[in-house]
Each structure stands twice: as C-alpha cells, then as structure tokens.
Scaffold this active site. Structure first.
Site, PDB file in Angstrom:
ATOM      1  N   HIS A 239      -1.120   6.048 -37.697  1.00 53.45           N
ATOM      2  CA  HIS A 239      -1.434   4.636 -37.949  1.00 53.45           C
ATOM      3  C   HIS A 239      -1.334   4.282 -39.442  1.00 53.45           C
ATOM      4  O   HIS A 239      -0.619   3.366 -39.839  1.00 53.45           O
ATOM      5  CB  HIS A 239      -2.857   4.324 -37.475  1.00 53.45           C
ATOM      6  CG  HIS A 239      -3.125   4.634 -36.040  1.00 53.45           C
ATOM      7  ND1 HIS A 239      -2.593   3.903 -35.015  1.00 53.45           N
ATOM      8  CD2 HIS A 239      -3.893   5.596 -35.456  1.00 53.45           C
ATOM      9  CE1 HIS A 239      -3.019   4.381 -33.859  1.00 53.45           C
ATOM     10  NE2 HIS A 239      -3.806   5.424 -34.102  1.00 53.45           N
TER      11      HIS A 239
HETATM   12  C1  BDR Z   1      -7.310   3.196 -37.537  1.00 53.48           C
HETATM   13  O1  BDR Z   1      -8.658   3.631 -37.326  1.00 53.48           O
HETATM   14  C2  BDR Z   1      -8.844   4.903 -37.906  1.00 53.48           C
HETATM   15  O2  BDR Z   1      -9.321   5.791 -36.928  1.00 53.48           O
HETATM   16  C3  BDR Z   1      -7.527   5.360 -38.474  1.00 53.48           C
HETATM   17  O3  BDR Z   1      -7.726   5.988 -39.713  1.00 53.48           O
HETATM   18  C4  BDR Z   1      -6.729   4.086 -38.602  1.00 53.48           C
HETATM   19  O4  BDR Z   1      -6.914   3.472 -39.866  1.00 53.48           O
HETATM   20  C5  BDR Z   1      -6.571   3.216 -36.220  1.00 53.48           C
HETATM   21  O5  BDR Z   1      -7.206   2.372 -35.298  1.00 53.48           O
END
Ligand code: BDR
Ligand code: CA
Length: 318
Positions: A239
């Site tokens: 992500h």
């Molecule tokens: C986002 O939430 C966190 O768990 C990850 O680092 C990312 O920024 C994904 O939903």
C-alpha cells in the site's frame, strides 16, 4: 534539482518498505520523517523511524507527531497481528543511541521546513493525516507552501477495516477532511489500486539477494507480511510504497480527478472516502485519484529502488 519531501508515516511494515525505497529515489531530497499514531502508538512509530535512520546510517531528521487522532479516540491503532507489537513485524532494530529526535513536533516541523522551501515542499503521507491537519489548523499560510500531497488511504470502493473504510482514513477521518478542503493539490492512492500492488516470495528472494541492510530488512518485512496474509495467496500488499510511486513514478498508474471527502459521521460509514466517481457533485474536483495500476511496472520499479538504496547505503556506511 532534487524535489524536497517530508515523509509523514505510522511506521509500520509497508511504511518501512516505502521509506527504504524512497532512500533509493535520487529525485528526492528527504527533508525529514514525521511520525504519527496509526498502525501502532506514536511512541513506537517515531522510535521505529529514528532506529531505522541510525541503522541505515542516514542523518535525516525524525520528529515526533500526533499521538491521538483529532477526535481524541484511543481506539485507533491496528490489530497488533497486522504489523506486530511495535510495528516492524518480527524485526527488532538496534535502539538508536547517536541520533536524537528533532526538537520540533511534526506540525511545526512541516510548517517551518515547508516555509523555507517557498512552495516547493511535497509530502508523502502513509498514515492517518493527523499531523497535516494540525499543521493546517495552526498555520493559515501553510497551504501556500505545499506543492503537493501524495497519500495512501481510502478507496473508491470498499474498505479494509470494515466494508466502507480503509484504515488510514478510518483512524482519523476529520484529518483527511481538513486536508481535502485545504485546496492543496492532492493525489490519493487507495485500496482500489493498492490491493493489487502485491509482491510475493519471488520479489522477497530478489530483494534479499541484494545483500545490503536495506535489501535484507525489506525482505524480512515482506516475508512477515506474506506469512500473515489472511487471503492464502502468498502475496503482500504494498500500500504505502505505491503512494511513493505515485509521486516518483506516476507512469505506473492511471488517474482521474474527482471531488472527494472523508465521511466523518455515520453509523456504519465513518472513515469512508466518498469519491464522486459518477461526477454527480456540483463541486469542482479536489483530488487526483489513482484508478488503475500496472503491477509488473510497479513491482520492478520498487525492487530496483530498494537495490539502489542498498548500494548507496552500503557506500555511506563504509
Ligand atoms: C494502510 O494501513 C496500514 O496498515 C498500512 O501501513 C497502510 O498505510 C493500508 O490500509
Ligand atoms: Ca502506513
């Protein structure tokens, strides 16, 4: 001329991979790393950032940031099963002994450094938007000093905390609302693309083979993320590195401009990003939204940036 950036993050397994890749982006001058409550408590995200810089031999300022979202909720961290108890999965970095935190809190750091760069500063935000919202509330003139904000969060459809909200926005919807209403040019990289930004043990082995601290750390985090997957697909979702790609390698995605806002109320929908994909709103577009991703291009780019970061790092640490 390098592009000045502040990375604002809730480090975090994939935040760390984004930072490692950013260190391999020659186009960027990383002015500082500001920490926020999110995946884990702020005391851990900030310590992770400081430990990381010392471990990698990088003298990049690290600042503390908000330890609660704007709403004051104490229930805004991720389940420790996702990023581990302190945010780095199974990895334990040596505790920093030489580097000290920057004396400024994130909101002040962002304001002062952005003002110095006279409108050239860009932000990469990979956690809840709290620090930026505080900085905007405290400094009326900040928006004129920020050229662009790239953030990971939200989605054009669905969520990952529940059926409508993605974690970063769920954790502090008021903060994203403030940012989106500020008029600062903004690019959103949401789950609609980042859920497809997967890496597998093939990339894990490739990155590990670089042999650098950067490569081995990224591979260890990737292995942890692959092992924890709920989906049984032996892949980890990148992500936060994808938001970095939007800033540095925008060609690996497609984008549309929409009007968007964060839902701050609602029995089931608090934290939802309401992106007007059917263009029904009378409001002008306020956010560029990543809509498509070329996964092989992205994954190749990410591995390569980690390789370059490792080469530079090994050189620095000699
Ligand atoms: C986002 O939430 C966190 O768990 C990850 O680092 C990312 O920024 C994904 O939903
Ligand atoms: Ca994150």
């Amino acid at each position: 001329m390098k592009r000045p950036f502040i990375i604002d993050c809730d480090t975090g397994t994939d935040d760390t991979i984004a930072i490692l890749a950013a260190l391999g982006c020659e186009e960027m001058e990383i002015v500082g790393i500001t920490s926020v409550n999110g995946n884990v408590a702020e005391k851990h995200t900030s310590q992770n950032n400081l430990d990381l810089m010392e471990y990698l031999g990088r003298d990049i300022p690290v600042a503390h940031g908000a330890w609660l979202p704007l709403s004051g909720s104490r229930d805004s961290n991720t389940d420790p099963k996702i990023h581990g108890k302190t945010g780095l999965g199974n990895t334990e970095l040596p505790h920093a002994v030489k580097l000290q935190f920057d004396p400024r809190i994130a909101a002040t750091f962002i304001y002062e450094e952005a003002k110095k760069r006279k409108g050239e500063m860009e932000l990469l935000v990979t956690g809840p938007m709290t620090n930026i919202a505080i900085a905007l509330a405290e400094h009326d003139d900040l928006k004129q000093y920020i050229k662009h904000i790239y953030f990971m969060g939200g989605s054009t459809v669905g969520g990952n905390v529940n059926s409508t909200a993605e974690f970063n926005i769920w954790a502090d919807p008021e903060a994203l609302h403030a940012e989106l209403m500020s008029g600062i040019p903004t690019t959103m990289v949401g789950l609609n693309v980042s859920n497809r930004a997967v890496m597998t043990d093939i990339q894990e082995q490739r990155i590990r083979s670089y042999g650098s601290r950067e490569g081995i750390l990224a591979a260890d985090l990737l292995l942890y993320m692959i092992a924890r997957t709920k989906f049984g697909d032996y892949a980890a979702r990148m992500h936060d590195p994808l938001a970095l790609a939007a800033a540095i390698y925008p060609e690996c995605m497609e984008y549309e401009s929409y009007y968007g806002d964060a839902e701050c109320t609602g029995t089931y929908t608090r934290g939802h990003t309401a992106i007007d994909i059917f263009r029904k709103s009378q409001n002008d577009p306020n956010v560029t939204v990543a809509t498509e991703i070329n996964v092989p291009l992205f994954s190749e780019w990410l591995c390569e940036r980690i390789r370059i970061a490792g080469e530079k790092g090994e050189e620095l640490r000699k």
